[in-house]
Design an enzyme around this catalytic site. Structure first.
Site, PDB file in Angstrom:
ATOM      1  N   ASP A  98      -5.701 -11.884   0.655  1.00 15.90           N
ATOM      2  CA  ASP A  98      -6.369 -10.780  -0.055  1.00 15.90           C
ATOM      3  C   ASP A  98      -6.115  -9.415   0.565  1.00 15.90           C
ATOM      4  OD1 ASP A  98      -7.734 -10.904   2.314  1.00 15.90           O
ATOM      5  OD2 ASP A  98      -9.478 -11.937   1.475  1.00 15.90           O
ATOM      6  N   GLU A 120      -3.802 -19.610  -0.379  1.00 15.95           N
ATOM      7  CA  GLU A 120      -5.240 -19.314  -0.244  1.00 15.95           C
ATOM      8  C   GLU A 120      -5.754 -18.628  -1.520  1.00 15.95           C
ATOM      9  OE1 GLU A 120      -7.587 -16.499   2.502  1.00 15.95           O
ATOM     10  OE2 GLU A 120      -7.292 -18.234   3.784  1.00 15.95           O
ATOM     11  N   GLU A 134     -10.946  -6.428  -0.459  1.00  5.95           N
ATOM     12  CA  GLU A 134     -10.301  -7.744  -0.534  1.00  5.95           C
ATOM     13  C   GLU A 134     -10.659  -8.550  -1.780  1.00  5.95           C
ATOM     14  OE1 GLU A 134     -11.754  -6.514   2.184  1.00  5.95           O
ATOM     15  OE2 GLU A 134     -10.116  -6.346   3.638  1.00  5.95           O
ATOM     16  N   HIS A 216     -14.654  -5.831  11.985  1.00  8.10           N
ATOM     17  CA  HIS A 216     -13.683  -4.795  11.607  1.00  8.10           C
ATOM     18  C   HIS A 216     -13.722  -4.393  10.144  1.00  8.10           C
ATOM     19  CE1 HIS A 216     -11.024  -7.434   9.270  1.00  8.10           C
ATOM     20  NE2 HIS A 216     -11.331  -8.372  10.146  1.00  8.10           N
ATOM     21  N   ARG A 218     -13.789  -2.959   6.488  1.00 10.27           N
ATOM     22  CA  ARG A 218     -13.867  -1.556   6.051  1.00 10.27           C
ATOM     23  C   ARG A 218     -15.245  -1.204   5.496  1.00 10.27           C
ATOM     24  NH1 ARG A 218      -9.083   1.662   5.162  1.00 10.27           N
ATOM     25  NH2 ARG A 218      -7.270   0.572   5.998  1.00 10.27           N
ATOM     26  N   HIS A 248     -10.772  -4.662  17.351  1.00  6.07           N
ATOM     27  CA  HIS A 248      -9.686  -4.380  16.404  1.00  6.07           C
ATOM     28  C   HIS A 248      -9.148  -2.971  16.682  1.00  6.07           C
ATOM     29  CE1 HIS A 248      -7.779  -3.548  12.541  1.00  6.07           C
ATOM     30  NE2 HIS A 248      -7.907  -4.816  12.209  1.00  6.07           N
TER      31      HIS A 248
END
Ligand code: UD1
Ligand code: UDP
Length: 390
Positions: A98, A120, A134, A216, A218, A248
């Site tokens: 994603d 996936e 995502e 991490h 967003r 990260h």
């Protein structure tokens, strides 16, 4: 006669980890040509994984920019992968999951009229904003895909519910289990990981309880991460605990973690670890706090309680396995749940069951076999097929 080409595009750390077993398996196929294209949406973390799995990309687009935004990254991947498609002329493009790399590469393949295999496929939270971007990316990839490699029955069910034909879906298990088993086996045979980590991080010696953290996403950058960091500071008031946070490299993550947590003795902000080291550290830990997708899949196999720093998950199988609890990003909730696990032994034992709902470690074999049957049928026989995943 030229062999049909499978082009594999990867850009970030999790895609590289989860595609590494597929790349190795496909490179053993005598009648398919495999070309690996790295967008390098991540630079250092992609190189790290490729080194861990001894993979060299055939094409490297070197696209990462510091603090990149989604618009320019998407445009760059679309343009550059479009050119690669024109040169390589693959029969099929494989993308994973994603990420922006997966979404923009599949769009480029759609424009070029090339078959797309989504590894996936079918994960859904049902909320376009969580995780962001995502959930959009994975739905967009599934809109244009030709073959769907669904990791679980639940993912297959999600795809069927959206009207995807059952014929184009193969339930494979998640390739992360292939990667995890390969890595555990390699570490068992070659050793060295524990010694290297003990030397670099002496706080891992002895038997102090380790709370391992990754964060991490967003959608958590502004408030969620700061709230997590405040909770970690309170957890670290118990000096018998070592909080270990491989941070990260995104500057927005680094800035917040450093501003809240620098100078706290038993909070260790460290660089991202090599995959074998991180797997070792997950096993060494008492509790894992994370907003990562991949870690939710790995942890049930390792029997470690995981507090997921999200409100919803696209991996309900992990919740059902009993090792994973959704806690969101509220400081008090994170602190309370973590403290309960640290103090209540019976509760800790209940949350530490070892179960693996994500596959049998043969997902990449199933994907390779499917691609051989589809693109080199004259070299495929039913006896080469694998049992379906139960
Ligand atoms: C990306 C994926 C996310 C995935 C995550 C895994 C998208 C939209 N997001 O998010 O789904 O969970 O990767 O980690 O595709 N950086 C470096 N070195 C690196 C990697 C990143 O310095 O090796 C820094 C750069 O400043 C870069 C920034 O991190 O611009 C953001 O990277 P990006 O891939 O855009 O976003 P992630 O948050 O990593
Ligand atoms: N991981 C790693 N080193 C680290 C942190 C994580 O190798 O320092 C691995 C972890 O085991 C998992 C993957 O990276 O397989 C998760 O990647 P990330 O959290 O970046 O992405 P997500 O899973 O959220 O997409």
């Amino acid at each position: 006669m030229t062999q049909p080409t499978i082009l594999i595009v990867v850009g970030t750390r999790p895609e590289a980890i989860k595609m590494a077993p597929v790349i190795h398996r496909l490179r053993r196929e005598a009648h398919l040509r495999t070309v690996v294209c790295a967008t390098a949406q991540h630079r250092q973390m992609l190189d790290q994984v490729f080194a861990n799995f001894e993979i060299k990309a055939d094409i490297d687009l070197d696209l990462m920019r510091a603090d990149q935004n989604l618009t320019s990254l998407t445009a760059n991947v679309l343009t550059h992968v479009g050119r690669v498609l024109a040169e390589v002329k693959p029969a099929c493009v494989l993308v994973h999951g994603d990420t922006t790399t997966a979404m923009a590469s599949s769009l480029a393949a759609f424009y070029a009229n090339v078959d797309i295999g989504h590894v996936e496929a079918g994960l859904r939270t049902g909320d376009l904003l969580q995780p962001w971007p995502e959930e959009f990316n994975r739905r967009a990839v599934d809109l244009v895909s030709t073959h769907y490699f669904a990791p679980t029955r639940q993912a297959q069910h999600n795809l069927l519910a959206e009207g995807i034909s059952g014929e184009s879906i193969l339930v494979t298990g998640n390739t992360v289990i292939d990667a995890l088993l390969m890595t555990l086996d390699h570490t068992r045979r070659h050793g060295g990981v524990a010694a290297a980590l003990h030397a670099r991080y002496p706080f891992l010696q002895g038997d102090s309880r380790v709370v391992l953290v990754t964060g991490h996403r967003r959608e958590n950058h502004e408030y969620g991460l700061a709230s997590l960091c405040r909770a970690l500071k309170r957890i670290a008031a118990d000096t018998s605990v070592q909080v270990v946070y491989p941070v990260h490299p995104n500057p927005n993550v680094q800035r917040i973690a450093a501003s809240v947590l620098s100078g706290v003795d038993n909070v260790h902000l460290i660089a991202p670890l090599d995959y074998p080291e991180f797997v070792w550290l997950m096993r060494r830990s008492a509790i894992i706090l994370t907003d990562s997708g991949g870690i939710q899949e790995e942890a049930p196999s390792l029997g470690k309680p995981v507090l997921v720093l999200r409100d919803v998950t696209e991996r309900p199988e992990a919740l059902e396995a009993g090792t994973v609890t959704l806690v969101g990003t509220d400081e008090h909730r994170i602190y309370d749940e973590c403290t309960r696990l640290l103090k209540d032994e019976a509760y800790y034992r209940d949350c530490s069951t070892r179960r693996n709902p994500f596959g049998d470690g043969r997902a990449s074999e199933r994907i390779a076999s499917f691609l051989r049957a589809r693109y080199a049928p004259e070299h495929h026989s039913a006896s080469l097929g694998l049992p379906a995943l139960s």
